[in-house]
Write a protein that holds these residues in place. Structure first.
Motif, PDB file in Angstrom:
ATOM      1  N   UNK A   1      24.503  14.064  35.717  1.00  0.00           N
ATOM      2  CA  UNK A   1      23.851  13.589  34.497  1.00  0.00           C
ATOM      3  C   UNK A   1      22.345  13.434  34.683  1.00  0.00           C
ATOM      4  N   UNK A   2      21.928  12.921  35.819  1.00  0.00           N
ATOM      5  CA  UNK A   2      20.506  12.742  36.079  1.00  0.00           C
ATOM      6  C   UNK A   2      19.782  14.085  36.078  1.00  0.00           C
ATOM      7  N   UNK A   3      20.363  15.074  36.741  1.00  0.00           N
ATOM      8  CA  UNK A   3      19.731  16.387  36.832  1.00  0.00           C
ATOM      9  C   UNK A   3      19.711  17.086  35.480  1.00  0.00           C
ATOM     10  N   UNK A   4      20.801  16.990  34.721  1.00  0.00           N
ATOM     11  CA  UNK A   4      20.850  17.665  33.430  1.00  0.00           C
ATOM     12  C   UNK A   4      19.862  17.053  32.448  1.00  0.00           C
ATOM     13  N   UNK A   5      19.717  15.735  32.472  1.00  0.00           N
ATOM     14  CA  UNK A   5      18.723  15.096  31.594  1.00  0.00           C
ATOM     15  C   UNK A   5      17.317  15.596  31.904  1.00  0.00           C
ATOM     16  N   UNK A   6      17.014  15.750  33.179  1.00  0.00           N
ATOM     17  CA  UNK A   6      15.692  16.246  33.570  1.00  0.00           C
ATOM     18  C   UNK A   6      15.470  17.674  33.091  1.00  0.00           C
ATOM     19  N   UNK A   7      16.474  18.535  33.281  1.00  0.00           N
ATOM     20  CA  UNK A   7      16.314  19.948  32.939  1.00  0.00           C
ATOM     21  C   UNK A   7      16.178  20.179  31.444  1.00  0.00           C
ATOM     22  N   UNK A   8      16.705  19.291  30.631  1.00  0.00           N
ATOM     23  CA  UNK A   8      16.618  19.475  29.182  1.00  0.00           C
ATOM     24  C   UNK A   8      15.202  19.294  28.655  1.00  0.00           C
ATOM     25  N   UNK A   9      14.298  18.806  29.499  1.00  0.00           N
ATOM     26  CA  UNK A   9      12.908  18.608  29.079  1.00  0.00           C
ATOM     27  C   UNK A   9      11.950  19.562  29.788  1.00  0.00           C
ATOM     28  N   UNK A  10      12.488  20.611  30.417  1.00  0.00           N
ATOM     29  CA  UNK A  10      11.667  21.612  31.096  1.00  0.00           C
ATOM     30  C   UNK A  10      11.922  22.958  30.425  1.00  0.00           C
ATOM     31  N   UNK A  11      10.886  23.770  30.174  1.00  0.00           N
ATOM     32  CA  UNK A  11      11.083  25.077  29.530  1.00  0.00           C
ATOM     33  C   UNK A  11      12.155  25.912  30.231  1.00  0.00           C
ATOM     34  N   UNK A  12      13.033  26.526  29.445  1.00  0.00           N
ATOM     35  CA  UNK A  12      14.205  27.208  29.988  1.00  0.00           C
ATOM     36  C   UNK A  12      13.843  28.368  30.901  1.00  0.00           C
ATOM     37  N   UNK A  13      12.759  29.094  30.607  1.00  0.00           N
ATOM     38  CA  UNK A  13      12.421  30.290  31.380  1.00  0.00           C
ATOM     39  C   UNK A  13      11.728  29.983  32.696  1.00  0.00           C
ATOM     40  N   UNK A  14      11.429  28.746  32.953  1.00  0.00           N
ATOM     41  CA  UNK A  14      10.689  28.363  34.160  1.00  0.00           C
ATOM     42  C   UNK A  14      11.522  28.623  35.417  1.00  0.00           C
TER      43      UNK A  14
ATOM     44  N   UNK B   1      17.586  26.738  47.138  1.00  0.00           N
ATOM     45  CA  UNK B   1      18.132  27.540  46.059  1.00  0.00           C
ATOM     46  C   UNK B   1      17.033  27.845  45.056  1.00  0.00           C
ATOM     47  N   UNK B   2      16.954  29.099  44.636  1.00  0.00           N
ATOM     48  CA  UNK B   2      15.989  29.511  43.623  1.00  0.00           C
ATOM     49  C   UNK B   2      16.743  30.094  42.431  1.00  0.00           C
ATOM     50  N   UNK B   3      16.371  29.620  41.249  1.00  0.00           N
ATOM     51  CA  UNK B   3      17.015  30.102  40.028  1.00  0.00           C
ATOM     52  C   UNK B   3      16.068  29.808  38.875  1.00  0.00           C
ATOM     53  N   UNK B   4      16.582  29.831  37.653  1.00  0.00           N
ATOM     54  CA  UNK B   4      15.786  29.434  36.494  1.00  0.00           C
ATOM     55  C   UNK B   4      16.340  28.129  35.927  1.00  0.00           C
ATOM     56  N   UNK B   5      15.493  27.428  35.194  1.00  0.00           N
ATOM     57  CA  UNK B   5      15.945  26.199  34.541  1.00  0.00           C
ATOM     58  C   UNK B   5      17.110  26.506  33.606  1.00  0.00           C
ATOM     59  N   UNK B   6      16.995  27.608  32.882  1.00  0.00           N
ATOM     60  CA  UNK B   6      18.047  27.975  31.933  1.00  0.00           C
ATOM     61  C   UNK B   6      19.390  28.181  32.626  1.00  0.00           C
ATOM     62  N   UNK B   7      19.374  28.865  33.775  1.00  0.00           N
ATOM     63  CA  UNK B   7      20.628  29.161  34.457  1.00  0.00           C
ATOM     64  C   UNK B   7      21.282  27.898  35.011  1.00  0.00           C
ATOM     65  N   UNK B   8      20.489  27.042  35.663  1.00  0.00           N
ATOM     66  CA  UNK B   8      21.054  25.812  36.214  1.00  0.00           C
ATOM     67  C   UNK B   8      21.520  24.878  35.095  1.00  0.00           C
ATOM     68  N   UNK B   9      20.753  24.852  34.009  1.00  0.00           N
ATOM     69  CA  UNK B   9      21.159  24.023  32.873  1.00  0.00           C
ATOM     70  C   UNK B   9      22.496  24.506  32.309  1.00  0.00           C
ATOM     71  N   UNK B  10      22.645  25.817  32.184  1.00  0.00           N
ATOM     72  CA  UNK B  10      23.902  26.387  31.685  1.00  0.00           C
ATOM     73  C   UNK B  10      25.079  25.991  32.583  1.00  0.00           C
ATOM     74  N   UNK B  11      24.903  26.116  33.891  1.00  0.00           N
ATOM     75  CA  UNK B  11      25.974  25.773  34.831  1.00  0.00           C
ATOM     76  C   UNK B  11      26.371  24.309  34.677  1.00  0.00           C
ATOM     77  N   UNK B  12      25.397  23.411  34.601  1.00  0.00           N
ATOM     78  CA  UNK B  12      25.689  21.987  34.484  1.00  0.00           C
ATOM     79  C   UNK B  12      26.354  21.653  33.145  1.00  0.00           C
ATOM     80  N   UNK B  13      25.952  22.328  32.073  1.00  0.00           N
ATOM     81  CA  UNK B  13      26.565  22.075  30.765  1.00  0.00           C
ATOM     82  C   UNK B  13      28.020  22.543  30.732  1.00  0.00           C
ATOM     83  N   UNK B  14      28.305  23.678  31.369  1.00  0.00           N
ATOM     84  CA  UNK B  14      29.686  24.156  31.423  1.00  0.00           C
ATOM     85  C   UNK B  14      30.552  23.200  32.234  1.00  0.00           C
ATOM     86  N   UNK B  15      29.999  22.625  33.294  1.00  0.00           N
ATOM     87  CA  UNK B  15      30.761  21.713  34.145  1.00  0.00           C
ATOM     88  C   UNK B  15      30.966  20.336  33.517  1.00  0.00           C
TER      89      UNK B  15
END
Length: 441
Positions: free
Chosen positions: A63-76, A1-15
């Protein structure tokens, strides 16, 4: 799967509000794949459209994945793939691996809703009202129907909640089901307060789109950019609600929230609502809150009681205890009817006044019947009074830490008014006041 950090972070936060369960650890995960992502905790299920997730369903540790993504630039840019029994993530210079938490086919499947009715609602107003009312729902589950916000179907839509010592209700200008829908046979939907909280959290995060009428969209006169911007600014953000006797779904912008409804029948609250109360006193909410807060130490040392009395264009807010004696403050008030007095649990009164601006109207009949509060834009509220003797005129009233005439009838007793001047019978021990939910700032 290819996406952006921002998009995956958004999906996980909504869930997130649907992730986790006390006993089923597998529900700490989410399913991603086949152009969607979803999570569930048996009471609430949330689904998000995720077009980038075109692979077969994959179970991910939320939770593990969301914690990781919160420390990576959103546009990556980000890639996420399964390699054997490991999940590998790469985002720029960051890479991570973690074990596969389980197999997607073993995760509970998405439940299906077979609706008997539906309609569109102004989601901002619907959830604002439901959230305000949820503050008055019971926190104990001895009577499950009182842990809910009751939605009375029809037009206009009526919503109510009560915990046995308070009753709050509000009517909002919308219809559910839609006016042209066939009859459903349902009169009420009991929406758990926890589900209301989950819906409000998701709505705050969701990518929301204003809803334009189809005729407005087609009208060539509305193609002017500035005019359409003005139209969008005032357009309502509508959500579609579908419901059955056991569940309800709330849908907007590629997100679906499905919640289990509580089974049962809410008490006949309309019969409890006091009308045409003779004594009316209006006052500034912020002034009253400051006066009440000044008594917190006195009330806590005493029985948690704050006394209100009004006469000669002012409202006196007072309390007393053995250590402090009598303490009080006076604020301006407008009085209609007779001078009067009433006493409330200080936590209930503080919770009601918190966050309100402008004038509040209090209506009463006797010191032992409920007080009815009005504030523009807020639910109407009944609060049971407390028995409290007047320090200037001691009586043989019951103990001051008991609510007046509380009863297990109706909405847990929230609207059981005394019919004669003076105190009623002492309530059962199980009806001692409970502290309300902490007011939100």
């Amino acid at each position: 799967m290819e996406t952006t950090v921002q998009r995956l972070r958004y999906v996980l936060e909504v869930l997130e509000p649907a992730v986790g369960h006390k006993t089923l650890r597998s529900l700490d995960n989410v399913v991603v794949g086949e152009s969607r992502a979803y999570a569930m905790n048996l009471e609430t299920t949330i689904t998000v459209e995720f077009p980038e997730a075109t692979d077969a369903p994959l179970l991910l540790p939320h939770h593990k994945l969301l914690r990781l993504l919160r420390h990576i630039p959103a546009a990556m840019r980000l890639t996420l793939n399964r390699e054997g029994d490991r999940i590998k993530l790469v985002a720029g210079a960051t890479s991570a691996e973690f074990p596969v938490p389980g197999e997607a086919p073993d995760f509970p499947p998405l439940p299906k809703l077979q609706p008997v009715g539906e309609g569109q609602v102004d989601a901002d107003l619907f959830l604002k009202t439901a959230t305000a009312l949820a503050e008055y729902a019971a926190t104990e589950d001895s009577r499950p129907v009182l842990t809910c916000v009751c939605v009375t179907l029809g037009a206009p839509l009526e919503m109510v909640a009560g915990d046995g010592f308070r009753l709050a209700w509000q009517t909002i200008p919308m219809a559910l089901p839609a006016l042209n829908s066939p009859a459903t046979g349902l009169k009420q939907l009991l929406l758990p307060a926890a589900a209301v909280d989950a819906m409000a959290k998701v709505w705050k995060l969701m990518e929301k789109q204003p809803t334009m009428d189809t005729q407005e969209e087609a009208d060539p006169l509305k193609k002017d950019g500035s005019f359409r911007m003005a139209m969008l600014a005032v357009a309502k953000r509508l959500a579609t609600i579908r419901f059955s006797p056991i569940a309800l779904s709330f849908e907007h912008g590629g997100v679906v929230i499905r919640v289990q409804l509580t089974q049962g029948e809410f008490p006949d609250y309309d019969a409890l609502v006091l009308k045409d109360l003779p004594n009316k006193v209006s006052f500034d909410a912020e002034e009253a809150l400051r006066a009440v807060k000044s008594l917190l130490g006195v009330a806590e040392d005493g029985s948690g009681i704050v006394r209100l009395s009004w006469s000669d264009g002012s409202l006196r807010v007072s309390g007393s205890s053995e250590e402090f004696g009598a303490v009080g403050a006076r604020i301006r008030a407008h009085i209609q009817g007779s001078d009067g007095r009433i006493a409330f649990n200080i936590k209930y009164l503080t919770a009601y006044l918190h966050g309100k601006l402008g004038m509040v109207l209090l209506e009463t009949a006797t010191p032992s019947s409920p007080g009815r509060f009005y504030h523009s834009g807020s639910p109407d509220v009944l609060i049971m009074p407390m028995f409290a003797s007047d320090p200037a005129a001691p009586t043989t009233e019951p103990a001051a830490d008991q609510p007046a005439n509380a009863t297990t009838n109706g909405a847990g007793g929230a609207g059981a008014a005394a019919t004669a001047e003076g105190p009623g019978p002492e309530p059962a021990p199980a009806m001692k006041p409970r502290a309300p939910r902490k007011a939100k700032g």
